[in-house]
Motif scaffolding. Structure first.
Motif, PDB file in Angstrom:
ATOM      1  N   TRP A 234     -24.815  18.183  -7.971  1.00 27.74           N
ATOM      2  CA  TRP A 234     -24.265  16.832  -7.915  1.00 27.74           C
ATOM      3  C   TRP A 234     -22.771  16.848  -7.628  1.00 27.74           C
ATOM      4  O   TRP A 234     -22.276  16.042  -6.846  1.00 27.74           O
ATOM      5  N   GLY A 235     -22.046  17.766  -8.242  1.00 21.94           N
ATOM      6  CA  GLY A 235     -20.617  17.858  -7.969  1.00 21.94           C
ATOM      7  C   GLY A 235     -20.330  18.254  -6.534  1.00 21.94           C
ATOM      8  O   GLY A 235     -19.409  17.727  -5.903  1.00 21.94           O
ATOM      9  N   GLY A 236     -21.126  19.168  -5.995  1.00 21.75           N
ATOM     10  CA  GLY A 236     -20.955  19.581  -4.606  1.00 21.75           C
ATOM     11  C   GLY A 236     -21.235  18.446  -3.642  1.00 21.75           C
ATOM     12  O   GLY A 236     -20.556  18.293  -2.617  1.00 21.75           O
ATOM     13  N   MET A 237     -22.244  17.623  -3.949  1.00 15.46           N
ATOM     14  CA  MET A 237     -22.544  16.483  -3.085  1.00 15.46           C
ATOM     15  C   MET A 237     -21.415  15.458  -3.116  1.00 15.46           C
ATOM     16  O   MET A 237     -21.096  14.839  -2.095  1.00 15.46           O
ATOM     17  N   LEU A 238     -20.821  15.258  -4.292  1.00 14.83           N
ATOM     18  CA  LEU A 238     -19.668  14.360  -4.367  1.00 14.83           C
ATOM     19  C   LEU A 238     -18.521  14.864  -3.501  1.00 14.83           C
ATOM     20  O   LEU A 238     -17.860  14.086  -2.808  1.00 14.83           O
ATOM     21  N   ALA A 239     -18.296  16.165  -3.554  1.00 16.92           N
ATOM     22  CA  ALA A 239     -17.216  16.749  -2.751  1.00 16.92           C
ATOM     23  C   ALA A 239     -17.518  16.641  -1.254  1.00 16.92           C
ATOM     24  O   ALA A 239     -16.627  16.347  -0.452  1.00 16.92           O
ATOM     25  N   ASP A 240     -18.782  16.857  -0.874  1.00 18.68           N
ATOM     26  CA  ASP A 240     -19.152  16.780   0.544  1.00 18.68           C
ATOM     27  C   ASP A 240     -18.986  15.375   1.100  1.00 18.68           C
ATOM     28  O   ASP A 240     -18.659  15.202   2.279  1.00 18.68           O
ATOM     29  N   GLY A 241     -19.231  14.369   0.266  1.00 20.01           N
ATOM     30  CA  GLY A 241     -19.221  13.000   0.772  1.00 20.01           C
ATOM     31  C   GLY A 241     -17.911  12.266   0.631  1.00 20.01           C
ATOM     32  O   GLY A 241     -17.801  11.116   1.058  1.00 20.01           O
ATOM     33  N   ARG A 242     -16.885  12.911   0.045  1.00 17.46           N
ATOM     34  CA  ARG A 242     -15.644  12.164  -0.205  1.00 17.46           C
ATOM     35  C   ARG A 242     -14.937  11.763   1.085  1.00 17.46           C
ATOM     36  O   ARG A 242     -14.203  10.771   1.110  1.00 17.46           O
ATOM     37  N   THR A 243     -15.131  12.528   2.163  1.00 19.07           N
ATOM     38  CA  THR A 243     -14.483  12.172   3.432  1.00 19.07           C
ATOM     39  C   THR A 243     -15.267  11.113   4.206  1.00 19.07           C
ATOM     40  O   THR A 243     -14.808  10.657   5.251  1.00 19.07           O
TER      41      THR A 243
END
Length: 285
Positions: A234-243
């Motif tokens: 979940w944390g990785g998905m948040l990081a991937d989608g921030r841009t």
């Protein structure tokens, strides 16, 4: 007859909104994760560049849309929950085991053992969490096992302090003094007379800390200090989608909602446990 109202009072706890909502939220988040291998055999890794950044509800095959690589967001949220929940549960189990052992030793034997262990705990509590995390990850590297180990080392202190405080009161109680007087060994006294009486606060703290550790894992992964970016979490998905927040909000919003609902459900269950295990049968708020 004076104790008769206690049973209805206990039954009311099982009809509380906190328990119902906590079980519902935790269930709808945890059950799909447990069966993620059956629901999504590809592990959420199947890519379709022709369907990249597809909005939610635009395709029956991608109900929550797709990410920048055309991977199904729903599949990745469910599969990524496995890592987040595993980190949360295993880190809490490790921390409670280490912290309970140290708290029992420090509270029961006292003396030099208590002084050394508790002063070390005070020093650890004084260290900034994020600074320790950066140093730890810089030395040992990233990975699921590293994150779990770091959280165990960082969180055993709170369990040790709770257990020690309870043991200090229990070691002077009559039933402990009686067991010591008839020749019962210290180890048996700790395991059979003291440990069962400190399990209530430990269980409550464990329930609350699983949710806290899920947030910590997501935060560390978001800033690049947690789980490997190649592993769905979940944390990785948040990081991937921030841009992509302005053009494809769903890439980050849905894993963020998964974190929120899971932590909220666990916190509600922790609150219910605190009320249920309260010896007065009432909430001390």
């Amino acid at each position: 007859m004076a104790m008769a109202p206690a049973a209805p009072s206990r039954l009311r706890h099982f009809r509380s909104l906190e328990l119902t909502l906590g079980l519902f939220l935790t269930g709808i988040m945890v059950l799909p994760v447990l069966f993620s291998g059956f629901l999504f055999p590809d592990g959420g890794e199947s890519m379709d560049l022709m369907a990249r950044l597809l909005p939610p509800l635009q395709s029956p095959a991608h109900l929550l849309g797709t990410d920048p690589l055309g991977r199904d967001v729903l599949a990745r949220v469910v599969v990524g929950g496995k890592i987040s929940l595993m980190v949360g549960v295993l880190s809490v189990l490790g921390a409670v085991t280490l912290g309970t052992f140290i708290g029992l030793i420090a509270g029961y034997y006292r003396g030099i053992a208590e002084i050394l262990l508790m002063r070390f705990a005070d020093i650890q509590l004084a260290l900034p969490f994020i600074l320790v995390a950066i140093m730890f990850i810089a030395v040992l590297g990233t990975g699921v096992d590293k994150v779990i180990f770091f959280m165990i080392i960082a969180q055993w202190v709170q369990y040790a302090r709770v257990v020690r405080g309870s043991v200090l009161a229990l070691r002077e109680r009559e039933f402990v003094q009686s067991a010591r007087a008839i020749g019962v060994g210290n180890g048996r006294i700790i395991l059979t007379h003291i440990l069962p009486n400190v399990l209530g606060p430990i269980v409550i703290l464990m329930t609350l800390n699983v949710g806290t550790n899920i947030l910590l894992e997501s935060s560390l992964t978001f800033i690049g200090l947690g789980v490997d970016p190649l592993i769905p979490s979940w944390g990785g998905m948040l990081a991937d989608g921030r841009t992509y927040l302005q053009t494809a909000w769903w890439v980050s919003v849905f894993p963020g909602l998964a974190i929120m609902f899971t932590v909220l459900g666990l916190n509600l269950l922790g609150d219910w446990l605190r009320d249920y295990l309260d010896p007065t049968g009432q909430t001390s708020r």
